[in-house]
Design an enzyme around this catalytic site. Structure first.
Site, PDB file in Angstrom:
ATOM      1  N   ASP A 192       0.854  -1.093   0.021  1.00  0.00           N
ATOM      2  CA  ASP A 192      -0.074  -0.085  -0.003  1.00  0.00           C
ATOM      3  C   ASP A 192       0.940   1.218   0.081  1.00  0.00           C
ATOM      4  OD1 ASP A 192      -2.706   0.900  -0.019  1.00  0.00           O
ATOM      5  OD2 ASP A 192      -2.333   1.797   2.369  1.00  0.00           O
ATOM      6  N   GLU A 228       0.658  -0.726  -5.131  1.00  0.00           N
ATOM      7  CA  GLU A 228      -0.688  -0.060  -5.153  1.00  0.00           C
ATOM      8  C   GLU A 228      -0.286   1.602  -5.514  1.00  0.00           C
ATOM      9  OE1 GLU A 228      -2.542   3.304  -4.256  1.00  0.00           O
ATOM     10  OE2 GLU A 228      -1.511   2.749  -2.178  1.00  0.00           O
ATOM     11  N   ASP A 250     -11.786   0.378  -0.510  1.00  0.00           N
ATOM     12  CA  ASP A 250     -11.760   1.728  -0.242  1.00  0.00           C
ATOM     13  C   ASP A 250     -12.795   2.523  -0.783  1.00  0.00           C
ATOM     14  OD1 ASP A 250      -9.877   2.118   2.027  1.00  0.00           O
ATOM     15  OD2 ASP A 250      -8.271   2.512   0.625  1.00  0.00           O
TER      16      ASP A 250
END
Length: 607
Positions: A368, A415, A468
């Site tokens: 991430d 990501e 998300d």
């Protein structure tokens, strides 16, 4: 400039050096003839091609895969939360029937938990208490009974078997059962097979490197007088890790540390058994690693020299992202920043251990906020918003070269969403990591959006939406008529098909080598099933797929996924998921030992 693959192909065909040197070859009065020096391997214009030319084909494209993202907490379960019991295995079976080759999960770490009246936290897996420990809330109580560590009469009555997770209730009811099982494991005789496995696991160097400090940190954190206090507010001798003080705490915390270690072993024992089952079905587990760790963690306390801390051991600078169109103040995450020169100085030892642990629990790992390896937003720890931050140069390619010896070519997914500058793209391409494209992001701009299908690239993971985002159906319902018309024109996404399955079809058709869908989209659910809303603290992470037995009722969805996977060449060609007729035909043709016969029988087209 050509991309590397094109450049290498051209290099094999076009001379890149002066004409070859001429050497004399002795002869009987004949003139010397020119020969190519040994160092000049590439034939020149007008010369015969090199031997084996007709077998020099371009590299085959990567295998295409599809999968589903669902965190284990979202699985069905008898005791208020998804766990690693029978329903997790049922989900793997469902994925197998759907021809899915990926199960993606969120971070498996212990989630940040609130202490009423002391610390606000919201059970987020992205604000974990320890970067290498496991979330013991998903330990299956039923599996503990099977292992003989609990009795049936010690289990709670089933509760909340289908609703959203109430994490506080789960912790209150389930954790005493897990603690009891851990104590029973510790008390077993050393020759007991499970106890022997625990003892061997506990002393493995790669486990010992984090487990002992995590257990001690947990024991100190739970002392009544220190409960809820950040470690930098502990007594000086503990905050500074004075050896005598730590030795004393270890001596008085043996039982608590043993229980912590046994609980972590039980997590590993159940998770790795589930992983092995999934792998045997041809399904890879893709994990998720936040680039930063929580400040209130054993990671920072035990490795203070690796983080930017002030004289009081508090973070001097913290992580976040700058203001953008969605947030005029930016996002202030609050994680302590790394002291990258210190990490480089120790050869990225801590990072190698962290990635190694992640790759033990998963087959591939999504990192991430990958962009922080190129450049990261540093905010003074005293700031109230992220506005006053500064872009700082990250460790870049040197980091990945530094960890290569320890973890090899780690299968990383980058990501790379948000504001992505060219240095981020160059870094990702330099290490060969796939990036991400998100179909929900494709419709707000012009035709150059990287998230539109015609701009996708092969080395990427395509998502309709991530954890998300809104669900695809929820997102579609909120769009204006102009956006819906554009989607219908571009991808034939309409109310008739439903936005969720329209996006799934579009993801399957993408050139991206992998496409992954949320389980909410597979079930065509609206925003009532959303997993997380960034910027909203409470009410996240709680969604669950349904009651025990739900996967037996989702056969129609599995068939639709399998049909789309076959249509868009996302079915495994070999291994457990390969069509049985394909493997049988291949073996038969190979047995004939006749290449012409194989071609005539369609062996090449069958591939």
């Amino acid at each position: 400039a050509f991309p590397p693959t094109m450049a290498s192909l051209l290099a094999s065909c076009v001379p890149t050096a002066p004409a070859p040197l001429r050497a004399s070859i002795p002869g009987k009065g004949r003139a010397s003839r020119p020969v190519r020096a040994a160092a000049m391997a590439a034939p020149q214009v007008g010369e015969p091609v090199e031997e084996g030319y007709t077998a020099m084909f371009p590299a085959e494209r990567a295998p295409r895969r599809a999968g589903v993202i669902m965190h284990p907490t979202s699985l069905p379960g008898l005791y208020g939360i998804g766990d690693m019991g029978a329903e997790a295995y049922a989900f793997v079976d469902w994925l197998f029937d759907a021809k899915m080759q990926i199960w993606q999960v969120l971070p498996l770490v212990p989630p940040g938990r609130p202490i009423p009246g002391v610390r606000e936290d919201y059970w987020s897996p992205y604000s974990g208490q320890n970067a290498q420990a496991g979330n013991t809330l998903i330990i299956s109580l039923s599996e503990l009974v099977k292992a003989g560590l609990l009795k049936n009469k010690e289990l709670p009555h089933p509760y909340n078997t289908r609703g959203d997770v109430d994490f506080a209730k789960v912790a209150k009811i389930n954790e005493p059962c897990v603690a009891k099982a851990a104590q029973n494991l510790v008390a077993r005789a050393d020759e007991d097979p499970l106890k022997a496995a625990f003892v061997a696991w506990r002393v493995r160097p790669e486990i010992l490197s984090w487990l002992d400090e995590a257990a001690l940190f947990d024991a100190i954190s739970n002392e009544p007088e220190l409960l809820g206090r950040d470690w930098w507010d502990w007594p000086e001798e503990l905050r500074r890790r004075e050896p005598a003080a730590l030795a004393s705490k270890r001596a008085t915390s043996t039982a608590a540390m043993d229980q912590f270690a046994a609980t972590q072993f039980l997590f590993d024992h159940q998770w790795l058994a589930l992983k092995a089952y999934a792998n045997a079905k041809g399904i890879a587990l893709v994990g998720d690693m936040p680039i930063y760790v929580g400040g209130q963690s054993a990671d920072v306390w035990a490795n203070q020299n690796l983080f930017l801390l002030d004289g009081e051991c508090k973070p001097s600078a913290v992580a976040g992202v700058p203001p953008d169109a969605f947030s005029e103040d930016g996002q202030l995450w609050g994680n302590p920043l790394y002291d990258w020169p210190a990490h480089e100085g120790e050869g990225y030892r801590w990072w190698a251990g962290r990635l190694g642990r992640a790759l033990e629990l998963h087959d591939e790992v999504r990192i991430d906020h990958f962009r922080a390896f190129a450049a990261y937003w540093a905010v003074p720890a005293t700031a109230k918003t992220a506005k006053s931050g500064t872009w700082m140069v990250g460790p870049g390619l040197g980091f990945f070269k530094g960890i290569e010896k320890a973890v090899g070519g780690a299968p990383i997914v980058a990501e790379d969403l948000g504001v992505i500058t060219k240095d981020v793209v160059e870094l990702r391409e330099a290490i060969g990591a796939p990036g991400m494209v998100v179909l929900q992001f494709a419709w707000g701009g012009g035709g150059r959006s990287p998230h539109l299908s015609h701009n996708h690239y092969e080395n990427s993971f395509c998502y309709p939406g991530t954890h998300d985002n809104e669900t695809s159906q929820g997102w579609y319902d909120a769009q204006d008529d102009a956006t819906k018309l554009r989607m219908a024109t571009y991808a034939n996404i309409t109310d008739a098909e439903g936005a969720a399955w329209g996006f799934i079809r579009l993801g399957m058709a993408s050139v991206s080598k992998a496409t992954v869908f949320t389980m909410q989209d597979v079930l065509s659910l609206g925003n009532e099933a959303r997993m997380n809303t960034p910027g909203v603290a409470d009410g996240n992470w709680a969604w669950r797929v349904g009651a025990p037995g739900v996967f037996a009722t989702a056969g129609a969805e599995a068939k639709k996924l399998a049909k789309l996977a076959a249509a868009f060449d996302r079915v495994a060609e070999t291994g457990p998921q390969a069509p049985p007729t394909l493997e049988l035909e291949t073996e038969t043709e190979l047995g004939k030992g006749n290449e012409e016969e194989t071609a005539a029988a369609g062996g090449e087209s069958s591939k």
